[in-house]
Design a protein around this motif. Sequence first.
Motif, mmCIF file in Angstrom:
data_model
loop_
_atom_site.group_PDB
_atom_site.id
_atom_site.type_symbol
_atom_site.label_atom_id
_atom_site.label_comp_id
_atom_site.label_asym_id
_atom_site.label_seq_id
_atom_site.Cartn_x
_atom_site.Cartn_y
_atom_site.Cartn_z
ATOM 1 N N GLY A 1 -5.775 -26.574 -9.760
ATOM 2 C CA GLY A 1 -7.606 -26.204 -10.089
ATOM 3 C C GLY A 1 -8.584 -27.163 -10.482
ATOM 4 O O GLY A 1 -8.286 -28.178 -10.168
ATOM 5 N N PHE A 2 -9.664 -26.458 -9.582
ATOM 6 C CA PHE A 2 -10.640 -26.945 -9.213
ATOM 7 C C PHE A 2 -11.908 -26.917 -10.179
ATOM 8 O O PHE A 2 -13.226 -26.287 -9.998
ATOM 9 N N PRO A 3 -12.371 -27.608 -11.262
ATOM 10 C CA PRO A 3 -13.013 -27.111 -12.236
ATOM 11 C C PRO A 3 -14.506 -27.532 -12.193
ATOM 12 O O PRO A 3 -15.080 -28.332 -11.232
ATOM 13 N N ASP A 4 -15.472 -27.318 -12.689
ATOM 14 C CA ASP A 4 -16.787 -27.639 -12.189
ATOM 15 C C ASP A 4 -16.721 -29.407 -12.819
ATOM 16 O O ASP A 4 -16.710 -29.230 -14.257
ATOM 17 N N PRO A 5 -17.148 -29.949 -12.355
ATOM 18 C CA PRO A 5 -17.629 -31.530 -12.877
ATOM 19 C C PRO A 5 -18.813 -31.991 -13.990
ATOM 20 O O PRO A 5 -18.482 -32.546 -14.556
ATOM 21 N N LEU A 6 -19.595 -30.892 -13.470
ATOM 22 C CA LEU A 6 -20.776 -30.912 -14.425
ATOM 23 C C LEU A 6 -19.982 -30.774 -15.930
ATOM 24 O O LEU A 6 -20.300 -31.412 -17.368
ATOM 25 N N GLU A 7 -19.434 -29.868 -16.157
ATOM 26 C CA GLU A 7 -18.696 -29.086 -17.635
ATOM 27 C C GLU A 7 -17.402 -30.467 -17.613
ATOM 28 O O GLU A 7 -17.446 -30.186 -19.218
ATOM 29 N N LEU A 8 -16.690 -31.017 -16.954
ATOM 30 C CA LEU A 8 -15.888 -31.743 -17.446
ATOM 31 C C LEU A 8 -16.562 -32.840 -18.187
ATOM 32 O O LEU A 8 -16.376 -33.143 -19.433
ATOM 33 N N VAL A 9 -17.567 -33.606 -17.056
ATOM 34 C CA VAL A 9 -18.563 -34.110 -18.330
ATOM 35 C C VAL A 9 -19.346 -33.983 -19.502
ATOM 36 O O VAL A 9 -19.537 -34.911 -20.014
ATOM 37 N N ASP A 10 -19.963 -33.071 -19.032
ATOM 38 C CA ASP A 10 -20.578 -32.318 -20.552
ATOM 39 C C ASP A 10 -19.273 -32.673 -21.283
ATOM 40 O O ASP A 10 -19.826 -32.921 -23.028
ATOM 41 N N TYR A 11 -17.652 -32.288 -21.143
ATOM 42 C CA TYR A 11 -17.168 -31.967 -22.688
ATOM 43 C C TYR A 11 -16.983 -33.306 -22.741
ATOM 44 O O TYR A 11 -16.483 -33.245 -23.833
ATOM 45 N N CYS A 12 -16.764 -34.100 -21.870
ATOM 46 C CA CYS A 12 -16.085 -35.486 -22.069
ATOM 47 C C CYS A 12 -17.353 -36.075 -23.216
ATOM 48 O O CYS A 12 -16.898 -36.963 -24.236
ATOM 49 N N CYS A 13 -18.384 -35.777 -23.075
ATOM 50 C CA CYS A 13 -19.597 -36.458 -23.878
ATOM 51 C C CYS A 13 -20.016 -35.825 -25.108
ATOM 52 O O CYS A 13 -20.365 -36.466 -26.175
ATOM 53 N N GLN A 14 -19.525 -34.821 -25.170
ATOM 54 C CA GLN A 14 -20.134 -33.286 -26.468
ATOM 55 C C GLN A 14 -18.947 -33.991 -27.499
ATOM 56 O O GLN A 14 -19.245 -34.785 -28.823
ATOM 57 N N ASN A 15 -17.956 -34.277 -26.373
ATOM 58 C CA ASN A 15 -16.354 -34.871 -27.624
ATOM 59 C C ASN A 15 -16.108 -36.095 -28.503
ATOM 60 O O ASN A 15 -15.115 -36.788 -28.239
ATOM 61 N N ASN A 16 -17.877 -37.136 -27.361
ATOM 62 C CA ASN A 16 -16.688 -38.281 -27.595
ATOM 63 C C ASN A 16 -15.740 -39.514 -27.390
ATOM 64 O O ASN A 16 -14.950 -39.610 -27.766
ATOM 65 N N ILE A 17 -15.700 -39.182 -25.912
ATOM 66 C CA ILE A 17 -14.103 -38.772 -25.539
ATOM 67 C C ILE A 17 -14.727 -40.728 -24.969
ATOM 68 O O ILE A 17 -15.663 -41.113 -24.538
ATOM 69 N N THR A 18 -13.926 -41.538 -25.519
ATOM 70 C CA THR A 18 -13.714 -43.131 -25.298
ATOM 71 C C THR A 18 -13.005 -43.668 -24.147
ATOM 72 O O THR A 18 -13.537 -44.613 -23.465
ATOM 73 N N HIS A 19 -11.364 -42.927 -23.675
ATOM 74 C CA HIS A 19 -10.331 -43.035 -22.564
ATOM 75 C C HIS A 19 -10.315 -41.841 -21.627
ATOM 76 O O HIS A 19 -9.518 -40.617 -22.168
ATOM 77 N N ILE A 20 -10.443 -42.358 -20.516
ATOM 78 C CA ILE A 20 -9.992 -41.038 -19.665
ATOM 79 C C ILE A 20 -8.500 -41.511 -18.674
ATOM 80 O O ILE A 20 -8.374 -42.422 -18.440
ATOM 81 N N HIS A 21 -7.766 -40.302 -19.402
ATOM 82 C CA HIS A 21 -5.810 -41.129 -18.438
ATOM 83 C C HIS A 21 -5.694 -39.680 -17.315
ATOM 84 O O HIS A 21 -6.387 -38.982 -18.321
ATOM 85 N N ALA A 22 -5.604 -39.943 -16.359
ATOM 86 C CA ALA A 22 -4.871 -38.843 -15.404
ATOM 87 C C ALA A 22 -3.589 -39.038 -14.762
ATOM 88 O O ALA A 22 -3.154 -39.854 -14.829
ATOM 89 N N ALA A 23 -3.059 -38.324 -15.536
ATOM 90 C CA ALA A 23 -1.471 -37.985 -15.579
ATOM 91 C C ALA A 23 -0.524 -37.760 -14.331
ATOM 92 O O ALA A 23 -0.323 -38.132 -13.373
ATOM 93 N N THR A 24 -2.190 -37.479 -13.205
ATOM 94 C CA THR A 24 -2.018 -37.109 -11.916
ATOM 95 C C THR A 24 -2.365 -37.203 -11.335
ATOM 96 O O THR A 24 -3.790 -37.359 -11.655
ATOM 97 N N PRO A 25 -2.247 -37.192 -9.896
ATOM 98 C CA PRO A 25 -3.900 -37.439 -9.136
ATOM 99 C C PRO A 25 -4.214 -36.614 -7.873
ATOM 100 O O PRO A 25 -4.768 -36.436 -6.992
#
Length: 488
Positions: free
Chosen positions: A186-210
């Motif tokens: 799946g190829f999501p909108d990067p802006l939406e991902l950044v916005d979600y992480c910002c609005q939800n106070n994410i402090t760490h990002i982990h990728a389970a897959t490359p």
Amino acid sequence: MKRKRVPFFLKLKFATPKKDDLKSIMLKNLAKGNINVNIDNGLEIKLFFREVAQRYSDSLNPLNFATLLKIPGVLGNLMTLYLFAAPYLGALIVESKRRREALSLYHSFFNKNAPNSQKIAYFTDTYFEVNGVSRTNQDLRKFAQEKNLDLEVIISRKLFSLEEKLKNIAPIFEMPLPVYPEIKLGFPDPLELVDYCCQNNITHIHAATPGSMGLFGMFAAKTLRLPFTIAHHTDLVQYAGIYSEETLQGALRKYLSWLYGQANKVLVPSEFTKREVIENFNTVPDDILVFHRGVDLRQFNPGFRDEDCFGKYKGFSGRPVVLYVGRVAKEKGLDIFCEVAKLVKERYSNLTFVVVGDGPYREELERKWGHIVIFTGMKSGNDLSAAYASSDIFLFPSPTETFGMVVLEAQASGIPAIVSKEGAAKENIKEGETGFSCVQEIRAFYKCLVSLLKDKEKLCNIKKASREAVLSRPLEGGLREMIEKITC
């Protein structure tokens, strides 16, 4: 003269939509005023880039090994277009920083005894599919839910899900992976991902897959200046060598080297895999952390044994039962499993060989070996537990494992494992006590299996030792260790 370093994406040939298409999109959005970028008109910005990205995706249809090589170029072009959104991203960066500072002050003054103020966004390309990585992701989400931990699993699929702690960000486009069509990138909108992480106070990002989600997770982390970790669960380079030509294998190695180089830490499930990552991807040893997996001792235990479990299948010859569980694919060494079955059944006609699982190689194997081996298809839940516990020996000749979760599940069910010396599965056994490892040859597995079949007392003792060996490796402990290493 010193050569200038060029990002990996920019080295590959770009796949671009027609200039007229881009021009029409730009003019249409300029007429609407959508290119006046700021934090207040984020929706218009996202719609604009979603339309542009959809045009780029057309060059990737249908997705095969040849078009896989175009993906980095397409993504490189899209990332270049996102420079138009620099003011919007800058505003998000400032807002994210202020949110983190405000939360830190709050916890310092009013909530000093809070266990932590960390919140993890856990990006993955696979969740609903049946494989070891998906199962780990599902276990982790369930664990976070039960323990009320701040962890959100982030996927990008066209389906809709209401599961707690599972966020689905709809993709701009979605494509099945070659050979593994059930896994969709799946190829999501990067802006939406950044916005979600910002609005939800994410402090760490982990990728389970490359895959695409790992890449966009990295983009979000770098944009918001957040710690980024990634896991190496699957030997994709080796798989590429089995299914395609060297061009894809080399490109994939370069891509993974680049992506792992962007991470603060790379998490691996075994010491073998740590050595492989250091050797193949030029990763600094101190940046690689080994996390130790556990197994669900309630779901996998000898109590599920059913003497009639396999009696309903045509081809059941009696006991002992030799079992394989996993994906039915070329890289799993199933040709060796079937050849060993043929040789052993010439000597022990009352023996039964069973393959539990499904995959792209099943039809061919079943057509060739169906008169010797039982192919049950996919099993899950209590049916899978019964299949393990109702068997007597686990034969697992896969040479490509980065861990080998099925080996732990077999041992927890009270059956000894015979595994390949290649790969990481051997780390899960104590040689001669809870199982055996063999060189990747038919005769080696044959001799080891026959030796165990001839000594019933030894087989009984190893069964007991196998179960006892994993009692100190509960599932919860492994999941907790993984979370600790993501946030360390």
